[in-house]
Design a protein around this motif. Structure first.
Motif: not given
Length: 756
Positions: A145, A149, A152, A155, A162-165
């Protein structure tokens, strides 16, 4: 018997913990739902893992436990399997010995299984191979994760992740094992992504490509290098050549013609022979060369103008695919060179005898044309992308993942190296556990088969059905399953009733089942062993008359225990039901509610941070109204329950007394006190609570004190201060809010109605 129970880091109990100590034969524990009563019953039952909770047994010898709680109901009546039968005492000695041997073998397998499971997962879930693997996996999630970055701005390639590791890492591992894309530089990926992932693609028009070959051809014309002079065999040719003024003479000819044979330079009159010589010198060849220069100048100038104009059309200069800065720079350089060449040709026309050298603009033309070609390549790529957008997105997404995989190669290789050995160990342990579990299950099945041969479960069926019938439950009964050794709940027509029982019916038959299990066993032995019995909220969903029956059955067990002749050595009764508590604790031999020598009373107090077990020397539960006031007097007050406690007191008291107008009371307050008062008396307008009224909301100690002050003022401002002082007793503190009128008569009447 249990002497003490220490509870910490479990359920509502924090690390500091709390303790039940000085326990006796009979122990009553009262507490609201969620306060931690069931945790006590589970610890006594010993069926779970409670590393920070300890039980101290008298003499260090644990006894068997019989625990009635929601786990018991789930295990015996909510499960899909049949209800296990309760066996009576006695049986075949030979079979009993065989069962004993089988149990020993099962215990050995169980011990081995325990060791394997501990190695796999740890007894507390905080150790073992699985936990080690989880720690490494969690670290990989964070590392991957963090590496993301850098991507980004790309993405879109990770859409949905993009919102769940965790999901992102799972996809990462999938890509690591299957992605075969080419590794590309991230700058190239960003450039492609600006087009492929833009979401606003449209087909573009190709820029016009100009043909500049004519200009290059004209710049190499031979006439530019030719020295254009007159005819050499004319008598004046030698003089003109010697003086090197052929161009000067040619320019003077127009004046010579205008002056009618008078020399424009010396003003002398010339003869006819001079004119003939002059005209013979500048012959047709000379005139033709001048015409060639004029034509070159005209054609070159026109070509230059057309080319520069073409490079300024909107299709080119406004194209988003053109490197405008570079294009304009190179066009400016070309413009200068072409203008210079035009001037050189014009100079050649003026002085034909002088050779003219033009700048070779071919490289400049190529440079300008290269910008147009590059833009058209981008136009083609754009149009090709639109024509095959889905495939381009898929390819680019794979390439972005490949770039991420390449950047995290060190992280991934380390993870694979560390987890490789663990995965093998985990697989091996799971295989061994599966094998031993099958052995254990087979052994248990053999034990149960022999148990079914040793005794009968029929007497228990008969006595439970008799009780059901005597209490009016005639639409269902207990029956032995066809396979034997198990119970089934049947309707009068023989259909299965287990799934269709009401909550009250299920609660009652479950309690009866437990009641007879207390004096029996699931096997042929153990019925007479010393044991401890726990009743955890046994009256949920029961009607009042059935609640009374349950109370009396529990009292029978308590009475038998107190004789000293029973196998039951200790009883715990836990409840949140005030009426049930009052019924089950009623004892005419107890004087002034003071606890007898063989019993203890406890209350579980819960705050937002922790639950605490508090011991009382007398029965602390007298009436619901008095219990609410006890909470108000409690020091320190509960930061979660105090608001609702005060609201319920106000509702209870003022509805009993009547004639209270909430608007008049609220009007006596200002500012924040007015808001607090409004929330406390809102019930008057509604007539009942909203669903959210019973939510426990935490506030700090300063806010609690503010609520308590407003609570007191509500009584005093409504002329009921006497009731407040009476209920607070020694804890009463006067507030400087003016005189308050006593209403002791109403107070005493309310208390009498509660106690009645």
């Amino acid at each position: 018997m249990i002497e003490s129970i220490n509870l910490a880091n479990e359920g509502a109990y924090d690390a500091a913990g709390t303790k039940l100590e000085g326990l006796r034969k009979l122990n009553f524990i009262f507490g609201s739902n969620g306060s931690g009563k069931t945790t006590v019953s589970r610890i006594v039952e010993g069926s779970g893992n409670f590393p920070d909770c300890q039980i101290t047994w008298a003499g260090g010898s644990p006894l068997e436990t019989r625990v009635y709680n929601k786990n018991f109901v789930e295990n015996h009546f909510d499960a899909e399997s049949s209800i296990k039968g309760i066996y009576t005492f006695g049986g075949n000695v030979e079979v009993a010995e065989k069962i004993k041997k089988l149990k020993g073998e099962a215990d050995t397998i169980k011990a081995k299984l325990s060791g394997l499971r501990n190695n796999l997962s740890g007894e507390d879930g905080l150790s073992g191979k699985t936990k080690e693997r989880e720690i490494l996996a969690a670290q990989l999630v964070e590392d991957v994760w963090g590496a993301k970055k850098k991507f980004d701005d790309l993405d879109t390639a990770f859409t949905g992740l993009n919102k769940n590791k965790k999901n992102f890492c799972e996809r990462f591992l999938t890509e690591a094992s299957s992605n075969g894309a080419t590794v590309r530089d991230i700058s190239e990926l960003r450039e492609d992504a600006a087009t492929v992932f833009s979401g606003s693609l449209a087909k573009a028009t190709f820029l016009p490509v100009q043909d500049s070959s004519k200009i290059s051809l004209l710049e190499t014309s031979a006439i530019l290098k030719k020295k254009i002079i007159g005819k050499e065999d004319v008598d004046i040719a030698a003089l003109i050549e010697k003086l090197g003024n052929s161009d000067w003479v040619q320019q003077g000819r127009q004046y010579f013609n205008q002056l009618e044979d008078q020399c424009p330079f010396c003003q002398q009159k010339t003869d006819a022979a001079f004119r003939q010589s002059l005209e013979a010198y500048f012959d047709e060849s000379y005139i033709a060369d001048l015409a060639a220069i004029d034509k070159l100048l005209a054609v070159y100038t026109s070509a230059v103008r057309d080319l520069l104009t073409a490079y300024r059309v909107s299709d080119i200069v406004e194209s988003p695919y053109l490197d405008r800065e570079g294009f304009e720079r190179d066009v400016a350089a070309l413009h200068l060179a072409l203008d210079s060449n035009v001037e050189h040709v014009m100079a050649k026309r003026k002085e034909p005898s002088a050779p003219a050298t033009l700048t070779d603009t071919a490289p400049l033309l190529v440079a300008v044309s290269a910008h147009v070609i590059a833009a058209n390549n981008k136009v083609k790529a754009n149009n090709d992308t639109i024509n095959n957008l889905a495939a381009r997105k898929k390819d680019l997404t794979s390439q972005v993942w490949k770039r991420l995989l390449e950047d995290t190669k060190v992280i991934y290789d380390k993870f694979k190296g560390e987890t490789g050995g663990l995965d093998k160990a985990i697989t091996s342990l799971k295989s061994q556990i599966e094998t031993e579990t099958k052995k254990f299950d087979a052994k248990q099945e053999e034990i149960e088969e022999n148990e079914r041969r040793i005794t009968s479960i029929k007497p228990t069926i008969d006595v439970i059905n008799k009780l059901l019938k005597s209490f009016g439950f005639t639409n269902f009964h207990l029956a032995e399953s066809l396979g034997g050794g198990f119970y089934e709940v049947k309707r009068s027509d023989g259909s299965d009733a287990k799934r269709t029982l009401s909550e009250g019916e299920k609660s009652f038959i479950t309690f009866l089942y437990f009641y007879y299990l207390v004096g029996g066993s699931f096997s042929s032995s153990g019925g007479t062993n010393d044991k401890i019995v726990v009743f955890d909220d046994p009256v949920s969903s029961l009607d009042a008359d059935i609640l009374f029956i349950v109370c009396n059955l529990i009292k029978i067990i308590i009475a038998e225990m107190r004789t000293g002749a029973s196998a039951i050595k200790q009883v715990f009764v836990l409840t949140h039901n005030i009426y049930f508590h009052k019924e089950v604790t009623f004892d005419k031999k107890r004087s002034a509610d003071k606890a007898r020598n063989d019993e203890t009373f406890w209350v579980v107090r819960k705050s937002s941070q922790r639950s605490l077990l508090v011991r009382f020397t007398e029965n602390p539960i007298k009436s619901s109204y008095e219990l609410l006031w006890r909470e108000v007097r409690q020091k320190p007050p509960s930061d979660t329950a105090i608001q609702n406690v005060m609201r319920r007191i106000l509702e209870h008291y003022f509805k009993f007394y009547g004639g209270v107008t909430p608007e008049d009371i609220i009007a006596k307050f200002d500012g924040q006190d007015k808001m607090i008062c409004s929330t406390l008396v809102s019930w008057v307008n509604d007539g009942s609570h909203f669903a959210t009224d019973d939510l426990y909301m935490t506030c700090d100690l300063g806010q609690v004190d503010r609520y308590l002050e407003v609570f007191q003022r509500i009584f005093e401002e409504s002329d009921h201060g006497g009731h407040y002082r009476m209920m607070m007793g020694d804890d009463y503190k006067a507030l400087p809010v003016g005189d308050a009128h006593d209403t002791d008569v109403a107070s005493e009447a309310l208390l009498r109605s509660e106690n009645a």
